[in-house]
Design a protein around this motif. Structure first.
Motif, short mmCIF file in Angstrom:
data_model
loop_
_atom_site.label_atom_id
_atom_site.label_comp_id
_atom_site.label_asym_id
_atom_site.label_seq_id
_atom_site.Cartn_x
_atom_site.Cartn_y
_atom_site.Cartn_z
N UNK A 1 5.99 -12.27 2.96
CA UNK A 1 5.05 -12.10 4.08
C UNK A 1 5.56 -12.88 5.30
N UNK A 2 5.07 -12.49 6.46
CA UNK A 2 5.55 -13.10 7.70
C UNK A 2 4.96 -14.51 7.85
N UNK A 3 5.83 -15.46 8.12
CA UNK A 3 5.40 -16.85 8.31
C UNK A 3 4.61 -16.94 9.61
N UNK B 1 -2.07 -12.97 0.23
CA UNK B 1 -3.11 -12.16 -0.38
C UNK B 1 -3.36 -10.95 0.52
N UNK B 2 -3.59 -9.79 -0.12
CA UNK B 2 -3.86 -8.56 0.64
C UNK B 2 -5.31 -8.18 0.44
N UNK B 3 -6.14 -8.53 1.41
CA UNK B 3 -7.59 -8.26 1.30
C UNK B 3 -8.14 -7.95 2.68
N UNK B 4 -9.02 -6.97 2.72
CA UNK B 4 -9.59 -6.53 3.99
C UNK B 4 -10.30 -7.64 4.75
N UNK B 5 -10.98 -8.49 4.01
CA UNK B 5 -11.76 -9.53 4.69
C UNK B 5 -10.85 -10.58 5.33
N UNK B 6 -9.75 -10.88 4.65
CA UNK B 6 -8.76 -11.82 5.22
C UNK B 6 -8.08 -11.17 6.42
N UNK B 7 -7.75 -9.89 6.28
CA UNK B 7 -7.09 -9.16 7.37
C UNK B 7 -7.95 -9.19 8.64
N UNK C 1 0.39 -8.17 5.89
CA UNK C 1 1.82 -8.48 6.04
C UNK C 1 2.05 -9.95 6.39
N UNK C 2 0.94 -10.70 6.60
CA UNK C 2 1.09 -12.09 7.08
C UNK C 2 0.73 -13.09 5.99
N UNK C 3 1.32 -14.25 6.12
CA UNK C 3 1.10 -15.31 5.15
C UNK C 3 -0.22 -16.04 5.45
#
Lengths: 452, 452
Positions: free
Chosen positions: B268-270, B302-308, B288-290
């Motif tokens: 993932x992108x730092x 983590x790949x989650x809509x809420x974090x995104x 895509x981000x850290x």
């Protein structure tokens, strides 16, 4: 070590929880545990009474957590229908009157736990003793009301008081097809909420057919042949076949006061974090004991089953020689009124005003689940934060299924002194059946941030 | 100030959230915002896909939060079906290929936000490209699967992967009356839970008729005439009319990597707390981000809509010259599998073992409401705490209605670094319709205390 005696006055949540926790640590050979209760039942779920009256719980037995025989089996002697009439601190005895007959006797104690609970407030107005006027403070009350409804076929009920019990009882009696009116002296129901949050609850009650008379103080009860006929307020006379009083409770501490045990907030017994009173060997727990409010950082009194259980556990452990503390409460409470879940925690605007604190507030209207997911319901969240620090001071929630227990997140934030900024960044659970992608709590916190 | 240009690559949760937040702070006259997305849709709820397939959500349109036209109205130019093929950091341009035809062009940027999301993991095994093999990573996938099910009348489905998506899809296909098998290479479903907490979920799936093949890695897919016929595992061949891949995702960062933008955890992108990459003017947000894990105190992906959405908001504010930070996550996730609500937060035993941390755990079986209250359902709560400090490290919940969102209390406790002792004293809401007098979370915390 010679055998010690623990006498417990009051056998409901706090008393029996203390007894059980003390017993777990010390055997009957080492610590005698004797409980006196003036009622016929111990260890029951008083909070379940409205659901028994409303028939959601079909048998009153289901509200009994444990019976005296079960306590006897672990060496806890429970005497129901035994009233403790005096505490003598110099001789370290209590004076006990058996209510089913027999002579009063003195019972010595090494440790005394006062768990006498609360008593309903009944202002000395005309007609309060008429037949058909009920409190719902204990199981005997509940059974008497239930029997009265069955036997008289009462049609018109008036509830006096628009707090938790009053509202729960209003709904319960609607469910039993009575025509229900509710009288409340304040201009809103549920005084533990801010007025803007209480309004939808009043609306929900009206929708199920409850006639609300707000801002009208009770002036008395009219009776005919000793039986209730009407409730009289400042503004009107409301015909009534049955009256239920939900005018609040106060600590039941006359016994303690007469014995010279110091009282504090609203007349509750002063205790330290271990639930010990200032008198050596004397402890208090439950609705008769004081708590500490972790948000206002002041002594606080609250009558709630969950607090009583925590008090009792801590008292029991300490009495048995263990170590436990009860740091305090943040003022959390919850109920269900019609289709609405209603919850609050922390300080409300009225309390903040009284404390002289400055705050900002945010209120958001949102959804309990992703909007496209079946069962998504409206939810309103209100958050309050201290103006200069941003510290969360309280929260209130009203909404459909899945709304109420969200209050626990705010309660946890209060325990941890989180700020609005910290709250807006909480990693709360999201999936369509459970929340929108921004949980309503996060939206409320973000709204607060904009105002700080 | 001369007009600046923000180019956003990827128009889902993170990208569009950033666009909206940036626009709120700067007008179109001041900041041009251009979004490219290779798909046909932007701003949709990918997490809703299983519910669309399962027919709980009847129209795919309901999953679309906002359409390109709506963004256009606030001066956010969205180009769907436009693939960004390269990022040139020296000329500060992206190379864009319109997918509906037309020549590739270079688009200059002052600020670049990479919000390219995640791509499904598809191991290079035989038959993976056969007709009837679907991912469910985006709306196009979902529509294609839905159409395929309709057109072919597929009867036998095999799901590969027992994570959130796999289980949600297994249930969805059961709801569409397919005969469903699920293959998972690990010996348990839901690897984000400890094995003891995952077992009841496997049981619930079996009860609705899902054939589970655990501990069997996928070896390939058998096709006939280019169309799937069976799924082959280490142990068996399972006939299949349709296959759904839920083998996890990885950050979609090939573009970033080729441009020389530093990658971190799992590729993932730092980014820093403001979502800025180490390259000036280049930001990243979403799958895509850290992120940073606030419990392990290490970089985390983590790949989650809420974090995104949170990433996107913070990136948007900062790009527009405001100030916002994203401190990190605690690893919260939730789903519904059959009648069970399943949630987790913090670190699980596998993660703690990998970190070399010592912990104690407690697991309690309890009830969601007062036992006597209708609808009271079983709930299992597991809590983990650090051995020497008692600090809560994680929690997992599996149970009936009202169980799952209780995880938010544990998540909040993790943010606040609460100990088991502090958690056992939380003033959580109690009333019979919502909880037993001791909430299951409090019981779990008390159980922990006994072990610490």
């Amino acid at each position: 070590m010679s055998k010690e005696r623990l006498v417990i006055v009051g056998g409901d949540a706090a008393g029996m929880s203390a007894a059980t926790n003390a017993r777990r640590r010390r055997s009957p050979e080492d610590l005698e545990i004797i409980v006196f209760d003036k009622g016929a039942f111990v260890s029951y779920a008083a909070c379940g009474i409205p659901y028994f009256i409303g028939r959601a719980v079909d048998q009153v037995e289901k509200l009994l957590a444990r019976r005296p025989e079960e306590f006897a089996r672990v060496g806890i002697q429970v005497y129901t229908r035994h009233q403790v009439e005096a505490i003598d601190l110099s001789s370290r005895t209590v004076l006990v009157q058996p209510l089913e007959g027999g002579k009063a006797f003195r019972e010595p104690f090494d440790h005394l736990l006062i768990a006498t609970g609360a008593v309903p407030i009944r202002p000395p107005l005309p007609g309060m003793d008429a037949k058909g006027v009920f409190g719902v403070n204990n199981l005997e009350d509940a059974l008497a009301l239930d029997r009265y409804l069955e036997e008289t076929g009462a049609q018109r009920a008036v509830i006096v008081g628009g707090g938790y019990i009053g509202l729960e009882m209003a709904e319960a009696l609607c469910q039993r097809s009575l025509q229900v009116s509710l009288v409340e002296k304040e201009p809103q129901v549920m005084l533990t909420l801010d007025p803007d949050m209480a309004e939808p609850i009043a609306q929900a009650l009206r929708e199920i057919g409850v006639a609300l008379y707000l801002g009208e103080a009770l002036q008395g009860i009219e009776a005919a042949n000793g039986r209730v006929r009407a409730v009289v307020t400042e503004a009107r006379t409301i015909p009534a076949d049955v009256v239920v009083l939900g005018m609040g409770v106060r600590p039941n501490t006359a016994l303690a006061q007469e014995a010279g045990i110091p009282l504090g907030e609203k007349g509750s017994i002063v205790v330290n974090e271990r639930m010990k009173s200032p008198i050596e060997g004397v402890w208090a727990a439950g609705d008769c004991a004081q708590s500490f409010h972790l948000v206002s950082r002041r002594p606080f009194w609250v009558a709630l089953g969950t607090v009583a259980n925590k008090h009792g556990r801590v008292a029991g452990i300490n009495i048995a020689g263990g170590y436990a503390t009860f740091p305090g409460v943040v003022g959390t409470a919850i109920t269900k009124v019609c289709h609405l879940e209603v919850a609050r925690t922390g300080l409300q605007e009225r309390e903040l005003r009284a404390l002289g604190w400055e705050w900002v507030s945010a209120r958001v209207e949102d959804h309990t689940r992703a909007r496209y997911y079946p069962g998504s319901a409206p939810i309103t969240v209100k958050l309050l934060a201290e103006r200069d620090t941003g510290r969360i001071l309280g929260g209130q929630i009203v909404g459909g299924e899945g709304s109420g227990k969200r209050i626990d997140v705010i309660a946890t934030a209060l325990h941890a002194c989180l700020t609005a900024h910290e709250m807006a960044n909480l990693d709360l659970a999201y999936a369509p059946p459970f929340a929108p992608v921004w949980d309503p709590l996060l939206n409320a916190a973000r709204q607060l941030l904009r105002k700080l």
